[in-house]
Motif scaffolding. Structure first.
Motif, PDB file in Angstrom:
ATOM      1  N   ALA A 107      46.782  22.253  28.231  1.00 37.30           N
ATOM      2  CA  ALA A 107      46.582  23.507  27.518  1.00 37.30           C
ATOM      3  C   ALA A 107      45.358  23.411  26.601  1.00 37.30           C
ATOM      4  O   ALA A 107      44.583  24.369  26.483  1.00 37.30           O
ATOM      5  CB  ALA A 107      47.826  23.852  26.705  1.00 37.30           C
ATOM      6  N   PHE A 108      45.182  22.259  25.961  1.00 38.15           N
ATOM      7  CA  PHE A 108      44.008  22.056  25.108  1.00 38.15           C
ATOM      8  C   PHE A 108      42.732  22.106  25.938  1.00 38.15           C
ATOM      9  O   PHE A 108      41.743  22.745  25.544  1.00 38.15           O
ATOM     10  CB  PHE A 108      44.121  20.708  24.392  1.00 38.15           C
ATOM     11  CG  PHE A 108      42.914  20.374  23.557  1.00 38.15           C
ATOM     12  CD1 PHE A 108      42.728  20.962  22.321  1.00 38.15           C
ATOM     13  CD2 PHE A 108      41.964  19.474  24.022  1.00 38.15           C
ATOM     14  CE1 PHE A 108      41.610  20.662  21.547  1.00 38.15           C
ATOM     15  CE2 PHE A 108      40.839  19.161  23.265  1.00 38.15           C
ATOM     16  CZ  PHE A 108      40.665  19.768  22.023  1.00 38.15           C
ATOM     17  N   LEU A 109      42.744  21.436  27.096  1.00 38.64           N
ATOM     18  CA  LEU A 109      41.582  21.451  27.989  1.00 38.64           C
ATOM     19  C   LEU A 109      41.285  22.876  28.456  1.00 38.64           C
ATOM     20  O   LEU A 109      40.116  23.291  28.498  1.00 38.64           O
ATOM     21  CB  LEU A 109      41.841  20.542  29.189  1.00 38.64           C
ATOM     22  CG  LEU A 109      40.764  20.524  30.282  1.00 38.64           C
ATOM     23  CD1 LEU A 109      39.421  20.058  29.722  1.00 38.64           C
ATOM     24  CD2 LEU A 109      41.189  19.625  31.444  1.00 38.64           C
ATOM     25  N   ALA A 110      42.321  23.623  28.799  1.00 34.92           N
ATOM     26  CA  ALA A 110      42.128  25.010  29.231  1.00 34.92           C
ATOM     27  C   ALA A 110      41.484  25.830  28.120  1.00 34.92           C
ATOM     28  O   ALA A 110      40.573  26.635  28.371  1.00 34.92           O
ATOM     29  CB  ALA A 110      43.470  25.618  29.637  1.00 34.92           C
ATOM     30  N   GLY A 111      41.938  25.631  26.887  1.00 38.64           N
ATOM     31  CA  GLY A 111      41.357  26.354  25.762  1.00 38.64           C
ATOM     32  C   GLY A 111      39.891  26.021  25.557  1.00 38.64           C
ATOM     33  O   GLY A 111      39.072  26.910  25.286  1.00 38.64           O
ATOM     34  N   VAL A 112      39.551  24.731  25.689  1.00 32.30           N
ATOM     35  CA  VAL A 112      38.152  24.314  25.538  1.00 32.30           C
ATOM     36  C   VAL A 112      37.283  24.953  26.613  1.00 32.30           C
ATOM     37  O   VAL A 112      36.176  25.449  26.332  1.00 32.30           O
ATOM     38  CB  VAL A 112      38.040  22.778  25.600  1.00 32.30           C
ATOM     39  CG1 VAL A 112      36.578  22.338  25.691  1.00 32.30           C
ATOM     40  CG2 VAL A 112      38.693  22.144  24.376  1.00 32.30           C
ATOM     41  N   LEU A 113      37.764  24.977  27.862  1.00 32.36           N
ATOM     42  CA  LEU A 113      36.985  25.551  28.961  1.00 32.36           C
ATOM     43  C   LEU A 113      36.823  27.064  28.809  1.00 32.36           C
ATOM     44  O   LEU A 113      35.734  27.604  29.054  1.00 32.36           O
ATOM     45  CB  LEU A 113      37.662  25.224  30.296  1.00 32.36           C
ATOM     46  CG  LEU A 113      37.640  23.756  30.712  1.00 32.36           C
ATOM     47  CD1 LEU A 113      38.447  23.552  31.986  1.00 32.36           C
ATOM     48  CD2 LEU A 113      36.210  23.278  30.930  1.00 32.36           C
ATOM     49  N   ILE A 114      37.889  27.746  28.413  1.00 30.48           N
ATOM     50  CA  ILE A 114      37.804  29.202  28.242  1.00 30.48           C
ATOM     51  C   ILE A 114      36.862  29.541  27.095  1.00 30.48           C
ATOM     52  O   ILE A 114      36.005  30.433  27.210  1.00 30.48           O
ATOM     53  CB  ILE A 114      39.208  29.793  27.993  1.00 30.48           C
ATOM     54  CG1 ILE A 114      40.065  29.643  29.258  1.00 30.48           C
ATOM     55  CG2 ILE A 114      39.105  31.259  27.597  1.00 30.48           C
ATOM     56  CD1 ILE A 114      41.523  30.010  29.062  1.00 30.48           C
ATOM     57  N   LEU A 115      37.001  28.822  25.979  1.00 30.82           N
ATOM     58  CA  LEU A 115      36.124  29.061  24.831  1.00 30.82           C
ATOM     59  C   LEU A 115      34.677  28.699  25.164  1.00 30.82           C
ATOM     60  O   LEU A 115      33.749  29.455  24.857  1.00 30.82           O
ATOM     61  CB  LEU A 115      36.607  28.240  23.633  1.00 30.82           C
ATOM     62  CG  LEU A 115      35.784  28.383  22.339  1.00 30.82           C
ATOM     63  CD1 LEU A 115      35.844  29.829  21.850  1.00 30.82           C
ATOM     64  CD2 LEU A 115      36.297  27.437  21.270  1.00 30.82           C
ATOM     65  N   GLY A 116      34.479  27.534  25.810  1.00 29.78           N
ATOM     66  CA  GLY A 116      33.124  27.121  26.179  1.00 29.78           C
ATOM     67  C   GLY A 116      32.500  28.043  27.205  1.00 29.78           C
ATOM     68  O   GLY A 116      31.304  28.365  27.128  1.00 29.78           O
ATOM     69  N   GLY A 117      33.310  28.489  28.167  1.00 32.22           N
ATOM     70  CA  GLY A 117      32.791  29.406  29.182  1.00 32.22           C
ATOM     71  C   GLY A 117      32.389  30.746  28.610  1.00 32.22           C
ATOM     72  O   GLY A 117      31.430  31.372  29.077  1.00 32.22           O
ATOM     73  N   GLY A 118      33.104  31.185  27.561  1.00 32.25           N
ATOM     74  CA  GLY A 118      32.762  32.464  26.955  1.00 32.25           C
ATOM     75  C   GLY A 118      31.625  32.370  25.958  1.00 32.25           C
ATOM     76  O   GLY A 118      30.729  33.220  25.930  1.00 32.25           O
ATOM     77  N   ALA A 119      31.653  31.308  25.127  1.00 35.11           N
ATOM     78  CA  ALA A 119      30.633  31.169  24.077  1.00 35.11           C
ATOM     79  C   ALA A 119      29.356  30.504  24.577  1.00 35.11           C
ATOM     80  O   ALA A 119      28.296  30.660  23.967  1.00 35.11           O
ATOM     81  CB  ALA A 119      31.206  30.361  22.909  1.00 35.11           C
ATOM     82  N   GLY A 120      29.460  29.749  25.680  1.00 36.23           N
ATOM     83  CA  GLY A 120      28.303  29.020  26.188  1.00 36.23           C
ATOM     84  C   GLY A 120      27.101  29.896  26.489  1.00 36.23           C
ATOM     85  O   GLY A 120      25.998  29.650  25.996  1.00 36.23           O
ATOM     86  N   PRO A 121      27.258  30.952  27.304  1.00 37.93           N
ATOM     87  CA  PRO A 121      26.105  31.824  27.593  1.00 37.93           C
ATOM     88  C   PRO A 121      25.501  32.460  26.336  1.00 37.93           C
ATOM     89  O   PRO A 121      24.286  32.635  26.258  1.00 37.93           O
ATOM     90  CB  PRO A 121      26.706  32.887  28.525  1.00 37.93           C
ATOM     91  CG  PRO A 121      27.850  32.195  29.186  1.00 37.93           C
ATOM     92  CD  PRO A 121      28.421  31.289  28.133  1.00 37.93           C
ATOM     93  N   TRP A 122      26.357  32.815  25.369  1.00 37.29           N
ATOM     94  CA  TRP A 122      25.833  33.390  24.116  1.00 37.29           C
ATOM     95  C   TRP A 122      24.968  32.371  23.383  1.00 37.29           C
ATOM     96  O   TRP A 122      23.892  32.699  22.892  1.00 37.29           O
ATOM     97  CB  TRP A 122      26.992  33.826  23.231  1.00 37.29           C
ATOM     98  CG  TRP A 122      26.559  34.309  21.875  1.00 37.29           C
ATOM     99  CD1 TRP A 122      26.104  35.562  21.538  1.00 37.29           C
ATOM    100  CD2 TRP A 122      26.517  33.534  20.669  1.00 37.29           C
ATOM    101  NE1 TRP A 122      25.784  35.615  20.203  1.00 37.29           N
ATOM    102  CE2 TRP A 122      26.025  34.389  19.633  1.00 37.29           C
ATOM    103  CE3 TRP A 122      26.848  32.225  20.363  1.00 37.29           C
ATOM    104  CZ2 TRP A 122      25.862  33.944  18.328  1.00 37.29           C
ATOM    105  CZ3 TRP A 122      26.681  31.778  19.052  1.00 37.29           C
ATOM    106  CH2 TRP A 122      26.184  32.639  18.051  1.00 37.29           C
TER     107      TRP A 122
END
Length: 286
Positions: A107-122
């Motif tokens: 669940a922690f890994l999923a949160g990191v990927l979702i957050l990174g995937g959303g904030a990364g392009p910004w």
């Protein structure tokens, strides 16, 4: 040299935040893997792995010169620790709490990927706008992977979780090697700069000054010329005082220092960023 260095100087805690990125995503399972390691009765294997990790980690942390690649000898040790944990998971040896040992890290890994995937392009748009087109597909894919990992950890079987992780890594590595690497290579490689420099130099004599000795190799390889290496300003000044038109590859600091301390004529014919450093082709004639 161990406690004092002239390059790559980093604080003692450098590897505390560098190691997690180096061993990502498996690093999220390390706490569970360590708990599993201590729950087994294999004392000799446990002492061997812990001595390997703690000894080498402390050794490299005490050195002032630090780079991520210096930790490569530690990765097999971490791989063995996490690998033993996953062996227990896949064989369903119930020596640990399934929820605490696997679901929470997933669940922690999923949160990191979702957050990174959303904030990364910004973040890329703000800092490196030229890479925005590449970051959007990667960010979207990472966010989807995060969602898939979350669902499989909550509703899937153990083998499904493991397969999802492997498929994610294979696809990310394929995308990176196919698209990202070729684009980043244009910015990090000395090849484009050297090719343009050769076109300008033609048959002229070429020197190099102010480039770290261990970074000279690419300039020698891509220019395919006999290059004079200078280690002090007096040698460069003598070289530039030649009646013939000569050329020299220099870094930012070395060029500015030469201009301030000597009146030798310098004309910058070409400038480019190679990695995070600026490099210049300088001549004694325009």
């Amino acid at each position: 040299m161990f406690f004092d260095t002239w390059s790559h100087k980093q604080p003692f805690y450098y590897y505390l935040w560098n190691l997690p990125w180096t061993f990502f995503p498996w690093i999220v399972f390390l706490p569970s893997a360590l708990a599993h390691l201590f729950s087994t009765g294999e004392r000799q294997q446990r002492l061997f792995l812990l001595s390997w990790f703690i000894g080498m980690f402390c050794f490299f942390s005490l050195s002032q010169a630090k780079q991520g690649k210096y930790l490569l000898p530690l990765l097999p040790c971490l791989a063995l620790i996490v690998g033993r944990f996953w062996e227990s998971v896949l064989l369903e040896k119930d020596v640990f709490s399934y929820k605490k040992g696997l679901v929470i890290p997933m669940a922690f890994l999923a949160g990191v990927l979702i957050l990174g995937g959303g904030a990364g392009p910004w973040f890329i748009h703000k800092r490196y706008p030229e890479f925005l087109n590449l970051s959007i597909p990667l960010g979207t894919f990472l966010a989807l992977c995060g969602g898939s990992i979350l669902l499989t950890s909550l509703y899937g079987r153990r083998r499904t979780i493991f397969v999802t992780l492997i498929v994610m890594l294979v696809l990310v590595m394929t995308y990176s090697s196919t698209f990202l690497q070729s684009e980043l290579n244009h910015y990090k490689s000395a090849k484009p700069f050297c090719q343009e420099a050769v076109r300008i130099i033609k048959g002229g004599e070429l020197g190099i000054y102010g480039i770290y000795y261990h970074k000279i190799g690419p300039y020698l390889f891509y220019t395919k010329k006999r290059v004079k290496t200078f280690y002090d300003q007096d040698s460069v000044v003598k070289f530039f005082n030649s009646e013939d038109k000569v050329f020299c590859i220099m870094g930012d600091i070395s060029l500015e220092s030469l201009k301030k301390s000597h009146t030798v004529p310098t004309y910058t014919l070409l400038s480019a960023a190679v990695g995070h450093r600026s490099v210049h082709l300088v001549s004694n004639h325009p």
